[in-house]
Design an enzyme around this catalytic site. Structure first.
Site, short mmCIF file in Angstrom:
data_model
loop_
_atom_site.label_atom_id
_atom_site.label_comp_id
_atom_site.label_asym_id
_atom_site.label_seq_id
_atom_site.Cartn_x
_atom_site.Cartn_y
_atom_site.Cartn_z
NE ARG A 34 -4.37 -1.46 1.76
CZ ARG A 34 -5.26 -1.96 2.61
NH1 ARG A 34 -5.00 -1.97 3.90
NH2 ARG A 34 -6.41 -2.43 2.17
CE LYS A 199 -11.77 -7.46 7.31
NZ LYS A 199 -11.25 -6.43 6.41
N GLY A 357 -7.10 -6.58 1.28
CA GLY A 357 -5.82 -6.31 1.94
C GLY A 357 -5.02 -7.58 2.17
N GLY A 381 -12.64 -4.08 1.18
CA GLY A 381 -14.03 -3.66 1.33
C GLY A 381 -14.43 -2.67 0.24
#
Ligand code: ADP
Ligand code: MG
Length: 400
Positions: A34, A199, A357, A381
């Site tokens: 990132r 998730k 991620g 997300g």
């Protein structure tokens, strides 16, 4: 959406909202993807003589300073990548931030401390968020939004701040949106989607939309067990979202109706306990059929037959979107499923997009060459919500 070319940045203080939320282990950055992704935007602003004020969140501190989530190691790494010093402010809008920004000469860079050390950043209260955004606005003349990983958040630095300053999208956001847009328009078929990770409830929503787009959906990771349970199988102590079973059954029925191929693991690796991710002591998992998970065991990766099956289902793909690791890839005994999917993407002739991620980090940590993929997104997300067709607050704010 304006780009940074539309802004006159020379001599101006330019606030760059980046997503520098990198994985850390004992204060060490384990994947700097990132940081590298946003560095070109910062370098461009430096070249054009801006005073660059970079800000980001890291982890989930509770609205107050918490040293384990300090961006200090990121300032150092950013400096190495840019090949120039990056001043680090020990707070976000306090005395340290003000003096770091005031000290910037044209072409210099400062990084502020974690935005989420301030309750206003993530507050649900509009006035509280706006008050914090005003404090941030006092540090800059212009705003560049380039934290793609955070654009799905209605946070002060993402959503409220651009309304207070002349703004533009950075190059990373422009690239990310370009790629995702392509996935929602004409895609090369078969369009295969691979979903995994932990998730589960966050990710189920995207399936609804993908059922209208994709030809094939492969499920792995922690998400698989809710599907297996919905099909009536014992899943032992595996990750399970019991309340989502009706939703999941609905998806399976809709897939059948639409002729979308829905593929679940046929075998999995199980163990009585979650692996030791620090010492990485051998886990010695058992391989069982996915309808034969013992009641006292937990599924932690897809099994060897599933690896082969998924590789075959990816071989003829024209387009692939992959989000979420197939297993607990952080432990070598549970990394083979994720490795097999990454390799299958590389071996296919498809346009491949990796979002998430942990998925993006997994690809690099497991030693794959990132240039072999079509695009590795910095947003998990954010990319999912984009594909769900939702309005992303951070993108909407940049449009305005
Ligand atoms: P991404 O960041 O790519 O969107 P997630 O954050 O949803 O992915 O999930 C990543 C995490 O999922 C990894 O830390 C991995 O260890 C975990 N995971 C994958 N499979 C399982 C599983 N079967 N059980 C528990 N955790 C899992
Ligand atoms: Mg994640």
């Amino acid at each position: 959406m304006k780009t940074i070319e539309d802004l006159d940045v020379a001599g101006k203080r330019v606030f760059v909202r980046a997503d520098l939320n990198v994985p850390l282990s004992d204060g060490r950055i384990t994947d700097d993807g990132r940081i590298r992704a946003v560095a070109p935007t910062i370098a461009k602003l430096v070249e054009r003589g801006a005073k660059v004020v970079v800000a980001s969140h890291l982890g989930r501190p509770k609205g107050a300073p918490d040293p384990q989530f300090s961006l200090a190691p990121v300032a150092e790494r950013l400096g190495e990548i840019l090949g120039r010093p990056v001043a680090f402010a020990a707070d976000t809008v306090g005395e340290s931030a003000r003096s770091a920004v005031a000290a910037l000469a044209d072409g210099e860079v400062a990084l502020l401390e974690n935005l989420r050390f301030n309750a206003g950043e993530t507050s649900k209260d509009d006035a509280e968020r706006k008050a914090f955004a005003e404090q941030l606005a006092a540090l800059a003349d212009l705003y560049v939004g380039d934290g793609f990983g955070a654009v799905h958040r209605k946070h002060a630095s993402v959503y409220d701040l651009p309304a207070l300053l002349p703004h533009a999208a950075g190059d990373l956001i422009a690239t990310e949106v370009g790629v995702l847009k392509k996935l929602t328009e004409d895609v090369e078929r078969p369009y295969v989607v691979v979903l995994g990770g932990a998730k589960v409830s966050d990710k189920l929503g995207v399936i609804d939309n993908l059922l209208k787009k994709a030809d094939r959906i492969l499920i792995g990771g922690g998400m698989a067990y809710t599907f297996l349970k919905a099909k009536g199988h014992e899943v032992g102590i595996s990750l399970l979202q019991e309340d989502q079973i009706p939703t999941v059954l609905g998806y399976l029925a809709e897939a059948e109706e639409r002729g979308v191929e829905f593929v679940l693991p046929v075998d999995v690796l199980v163990s009585a306990e979650f692996p030791d991710l620090k010492g990485k002591t051998p886990a010695n998992p058992d391989t069982v059929a996915s309808d034969g998970i013992p009641a006292d065991k937990e599924g932690l990766d897809i099994g060897p037959k599933t690896r082969e099956l998924y590789a075959a289902k990816l071989a003829d793909a024209g387009t692939v979107f992959w989000n979420g690791p197939m297993g607990v890839f952080e432990h070598p005994d549970y990394a083979n499923g994720t490795k097999a999917v990454a390799q299958a993407l590389i071996d296919s002739n498809a346009f491949t997009v990796v979002g998430g991620g942990d998925s993006a980090a997994a690809v690099r940590i497991l030693g794959f060459d990132e240039t072999k993929f079509g695009h590795i997104s910095t947003g998990g997300g954010a990319s999912l919500e984009y594909l769900e067709g939702k309005t992303l607050p951070g993108l909407a704010a940049l449009e305005g």
